[in-house]
Design an enzyme around this catalytic site. Structure first.
Site, PDB file in Angstrom:
ATOM      1  N   TRP A   1      -2.175  -0.961   3.873  1.00  0.00           N
ATOM      2  CA  TRP A   1      -1.601  -1.458   2.623  1.00  0.00           C
ATOM      3  C   TRP A   1      -0.088  -1.577   2.722  1.00  0.00           C
ATOM      4  O   TRP A   1       0.482  -2.625   2.455  1.00  0.00           O
ATOM      5  CB  TRP A   1      -1.977  -0.519   1.471  1.00  0.00           C
ATOM      6  CG  TRP A   1      -1.538  -0.997   0.118  1.00  0.00           C
ATOM      7  CD1 TRP A   1      -2.219  -1.848  -0.709  1.00  0.00           C
ATOM      8  CD2 TRP A   1      -0.331  -0.648  -0.585  1.00  0.00           C
ATOM      9  NE1 TRP A   1      -1.511  -2.051  -1.870  1.00  0.00           N
ATOM     10  CE2 TRP A   1      -0.351  -1.326  -1.830  1.00  0.00           C
ATOM     11  CE3 TRP A   1       0.753   0.176  -0.287  1.00  0.00           C
ATOM     12  CZ2 TRP A   1       0.683  -1.209  -2.769  1.00  0.00           C
ATOM     13  CZ3 TRP A   1       1.784   0.299  -1.223  1.00  0.00           C
ATOM     14  CH2 TRP A   1       1.741  -0.382  -2.444  1.00  0.00           C
TER      15      TRP A   1
ATOM     16  N   SER B   1      -5.177   0.106 -10.144  1.00  0.00           N
ATOM     17  CA  SER B   1      -4.469   0.413  -8.913  1.00  0.00           C
ATOM     18  C   SER B   1      -2.955   0.249  -9.121  1.00  0.00           C
ATOM     19  O   SER B   1      -2.383   0.898  -9.987  1.00  0.00           O
ATOM     20  CB  SER B   1      -4.998  -0.462  -7.777  1.00  0.00           C
ATOM     21  OG  SER B   1      -4.608   0.042  -6.526  1.00  0.00           O
ATOM     22  N   TYR B   2      -2.294  -0.636  -8.354  1.00  0.00           N
ATOM     23  CA  TYR B   2      -0.849  -0.787  -8.566  1.00  0.00           C
ATOM     24  C   TYR B   2      -0.551  -1.312  -9.971  1.00  0.00           C
ATOM     25  O   TYR B   2       0.469  -0.971 -10.571  1.00  0.00           O
ATOM     26  CB  TYR B   2      -0.242  -1.726  -7.517  1.00  0.00           C
ATOM     27  CG  TYR B   2       1.255  -1.535  -7.371  1.00  0.00           C
ATOM     28  CD1 TYR B   2       1.765  -0.698  -6.375  1.00  0.00           C
ATOM     29  CD2 TYR B   2       2.165  -2.166  -8.216  1.00  0.00           C
ATOM     30  CE1 TYR B   2       3.137  -0.505  -6.239  1.00  0.00           C
ATOM     31  CE2 TYR B   2       3.527  -1.980  -8.088  1.00  0.00           C
ATOM     32  CZ  TYR B   2       4.010  -1.144  -7.088  1.00  0.00           C
ATOM     33  OH  TYR B   2       5.367  -0.939  -6.970  1.00  0.00           O
TER      34      TYR B   2
ATOM     35  N   HIS C   1     -12.618   2.967  -5.107  1.00  0.00           N
ATOM     36  CA  HIS C   1     -11.392   2.335  -5.606  1.00  0.00           C
ATOM     37  C   HIS C   1     -11.614   0.886  -6.026  1.00  0.00           C
ATOM     38  O   HIS C   1     -10.931   0.389  -6.908  1.00  0.00           O
ATOM     39  CB  HIS C   1     -10.290   2.401  -4.544  1.00  0.00           C
ATOM     40  CG  HIS C   1      -8.949   2.026  -5.070  1.00  0.00           C
ATOM     41  ND1 HIS C   1      -8.279   2.783  -6.018  1.00  0.00           N
ATOM     42  CD2 HIS C   1      -8.128   0.975  -4.804  1.00  0.00           C
ATOM     43  CE1 HIS C   1      -7.120   2.220  -6.299  1.00  0.00           C
ATOM     44  NE2 HIS C   1      -7.006   1.121  -5.586  1.00  0.00           N
TER      45      HIS C   1
ATOM     46  N   TYR D   1       0.032  -8.617  -6.375  1.00  0.00           N
ATOM     47  CA  TYR D   1      -0.963  -9.228  -5.512  1.00  0.00           C
ATOM     48  C   TYR D   1      -1.093 -10.741  -5.653  1.00  0.00           C
ATOM     49  O   TYR D   1      -1.673 -11.387  -4.791  1.00  0.00           O
ATOM     50  CB  TYR D   1      -2.328  -8.579  -5.754  1.00  0.00           C
ATOM     51  CG  TYR D   1      -2.346  -7.115  -5.392  1.00  0.00           C
ATOM     52  CD1 TYR D   1      -2.205  -6.704  -4.070  1.00  0.00           C
ATOM     53  CD2 TYR D   1      -2.499  -6.141  -6.373  1.00  0.00           C
ATOM     54  CE1 TYR D   1      -2.211  -5.361  -3.738  1.00  0.00           C
ATOM     55  CE2 TYR D   1      -2.516  -4.798  -6.051  1.00  0.00           C
ATOM     56  CZ  TYR D   1      -2.365  -4.407  -4.732  1.00  0.00           C
ATOM     57  OH  TYR D   1      -2.371  -3.076  -4.408  1.00  0.00           O
TER      58      TYR D   1
ATOM     59  N   ASP E   1     -13.067   7.421  -5.919  1.00  0.00           N
ATOM     60  CA  ASP E   1     -11.781   6.732  -5.872  1.00  0.00           C
ATOM     61  C   ASP E   1     -10.733   7.575  -5.146  1.00  0.00           C
ATOM     62  O   ASP E   1     -10.692   8.798  -5.276  1.00  0.00           O
ATOM     63  CB  ASP E   1     -11.289   6.421  -7.285  1.00  0.00           C
ATOM     64  CG  ASP E   1      -9.927   5.754  -7.289  1.00  0.00           C
ATOM     65  OD1 ASP E   1      -9.729   4.824  -6.480  1.00  0.00           O
ATOM     66  OD2 ASP E   1      -9.063   6.168  -8.079  1.00  0.00           O
TER      67      ASP E   1
END
Length: 580
Positions: free
Chosen positions: A192, A144-145, A304, A74, A269
């Site tokens: 996304w 997350s990622y 999330h 990101y 989430d």
């Protein structure tokens, strides 16, 4: 120092949003100390020769240090929030390595989510262990990622990786990321997969994803808004749980991993199912006893994006839902990486599970998940729209509705990425829809706790060769507000398994088992439980067009005439985990 203090620190330390980061890393907002040495954009070669841009922050010149690793998609590491990670690490005697993953920002190679992180993460761990400033021990954290890359790197059992702290992370990429219940997770995968990470850097093109994803057929969706994104096309080209997804079923690969993990999730989430699944499979199947005993599970009242305020959606939480103690993150890593005293959360007499009970708004320690003292109580639906613990004695009973893909039920709350739609919302805006069947209990006369996994068993027939059935659990308050807790879906063709698509015979009654994941909520006297049954949740999930055609290949729609059966022969019900 008790487990709750450790957890409070971890949860906010791993926050996803800038607001959460500002709260949790406020003390690390100043300039770097003069002793910190930074080295930017070091080209670190992977096994195939591709070089990834990697930044290194050292507490001071000379010496060796344990390392905290962030692998990111990101930012390129220059963002203020990521700089706080580096200040956090170096201020506490750790080196920090920040790396942009393959094909993102200043890293070479072609960007393709998930798969490439298995070997690239492994290679990066080996590179760190070989550096003169490294003591050979690496920990990873992030959400997350940034959590996904931790689990993916762990598959190769690199000896340098000694502990991780993944937050809101998927673990079964077919069932969580792409196809929950066999229905495509349209809004998150499009916004996304195309709109945010469809190129080398995050994009901000003027696309209204809620509006634009009405486009059909779905296999030309990206093209219709001006993009050509291979990974998105691959996702929609693999609607079944086939060989494409196998490397990313990390729950099934727990026996290949040997890393202690602090598994952190939220009741709202989008990856809740896998947060629980990762904890369960690692405690039971991880490759070493140390890893099996080194798993911890924390679930708070968050979506999330983590909780940043005491109100999420339309639900008011207690002041204790705001937690900000990042220094406690150190207790986890200091034990595994520096040999500090064993934290209380790892002592034999301490609970490995900590959950936030909504409704009562308290944190509670538990010894296992699901809770051993749970009673699983069926609540049956009836043709008079009631929901009760008494099974139907009717010889024949049913209710009908029509599902029109051209007019789907709009998404209103739930476990979804979209900041505008996720969490608990009053369901009143959907009251006028006739394509939702609603079943409600009498008011509860005493406080009752629902904590654990939830499932529905629905007997239904359809005029279509393929369709969807969905169930949503709702708490109806005495003032009439109706807040969603959990929901689930099953695509009819996957009723016998997500790897076994099989169309249905129109008019035939089938049993549909719907996984509604889990929750924790304490009902107050006067509260009622409601279950809503329908066939769409758009744009969160792609519409089933009811034709039986291959997924994403057609624009043709048909109205499905749905019948929900609720007789003695077909006892449709929801099963709730009641905690004494």
């Amino acid at each position: 120092m008790r487990f709750r203090n450790l957890i409070f620190g971890l949860l906010m330390a791993l926050g996803l949003s800038p607001v959460a980061l500002a709260q949790s890393f406020a003390k690390y907002s100043d300039e770097f100390p003069e002793t910190v040495k930074a080295m930017y954009h070091i080209p670190v070669a992977m096994r195939d020769g591709i070089e990834l841009a990697t930044d290194v922050y050292l507490p001071k010149e000379g010496g060796t240090y344990p390392t905290l690793l962030i692998r990111d998609i990101y930012t390129n590491g220059s963002a203020a929030g990521r700089q706080k990670y580096a200040k956090f690490a170096t201020s506490n005697g750790y080196a920090l390595v920040f790396q942009s993953v393959r094909g993102r920002y200043d890293s070479d190679g072609k960007w393709y989510p998930y798969f490439q992180e298995i070997n690239d993460g492994d290679d990066t761990l080996s590179w760190i262990a070989e550096q003169t400033w490294s003591d050979g021990k690496v920990g990873m954290f992030g959400s997350s990622y940034l959590a996904s890359v931790q689990w993916l790197a762990a598959v190769n059992r690199n000896p340098a990786l000694v502990a991780i702290a993944p937050a809101v992370s998927p673990g079964n990429y077919y069932r969580d990321v792409a196809y929950p219940g066999g229905a495509f997770s349209l809004l998150s995968r499009a916004s996304w997969g195309i709109g945010l990470v469809g190129s080398k850097t995050n994009m901000s093109f003027p696309v209204d994803w809620v509006k634009e994803i009405k486009h059909l057929p779905l296999d030309t969706l990206a093209e219709s808004v001006g993009f050509n994104v291979k990974h998105f096309q691959d996702w929609i080209d693999h609607p079944s749980d086939d060989a494409y997804w196998k490397p990313l079923n990390l729950e099934a690969r727990a026996n290949e991993m040997a890393v202690p993990a602090m598994n952190i999730g939220g009741w709202y989430d989008v990856f809740l199912r896998s947060t629980i699944g990762s904890y369960k499979t690692m405690t039971e199947e991880a490759a070493t006893e140390t890893a099996r005993k080194g798993q911890r599970l924390v679930i708070g009242p968050w979506p999330h994006g983590w909780n940043q305020q005491t109100k999420i959606g339309d639900m008011q939480l207690g002041d204790n839902s705001l937690i900000d103690a990042p220094e406690m993150l150190l207790e986890w890593f200091n034990y595994w990486m520096k040999g500090d005293a064993k934290p209380s959360s790892l002592k034999e007499d301490e609970a490995p599970v900590r959950i936030y009970v909504m409704g009562e708004n308290v944190w509670r320690d538990e010894q296992e998940w699901p809770l051993a003292r749970t009673t699983y109580r069926p609540f049956y639906i009836h043709a008079d729209s009631t929901l009760s613990t008494e099974a139907s004695t009717a010889k024949s009973a049913s209710m009908k509705y029509d599902y029109d893909p051209a007019d789907p039920v709009p998404t209103l709350g739930g476990n979804i990425m979209s900041a505008k739609l996720r969490g608990p919302f009053d369901q009143k805006p959907l009251d006028g829809r006739e394509d939702i069947l609603r079943f409600v209990t009498e008011p509860f006369t005493q406080a009752t706790e629902i904590t654990g996994p939830i499932s529905a068993e629905i007997y239904a027939s359809s005029s279509a060769p393929d369709t969807d059935f969905m169930a949503k659990l709702i708490i109806v308050k005495p003032d009439g507000s109706a807040l969603n807790l959990v929901d689930g879906v099953i695509r009819a063709r996957y009723r016998e398994g997500f790897d076994k698509p099989k169309l249905i015979e129109p008019g035939k009654v089938y049993k549909y088992e719907i996984d509604m994941w889990a929750t924790s909520y304490k009902l107050s006297p006067g509260d009622r439980i409601r279950i809503d049954i329908t066939s769409s949740n758009f744009p969160r999930l792609a519409r089933n067009l009811n034709t039986g055609a291959d997924f994403a290949k057609t624009s043709e729609m048909k109205i499905a005439n749905q019948t929900i059966h609720m007789s003695k022969k077909y006892p449709s019900k929801i099963v709730l985990p009641i905690v004494p």
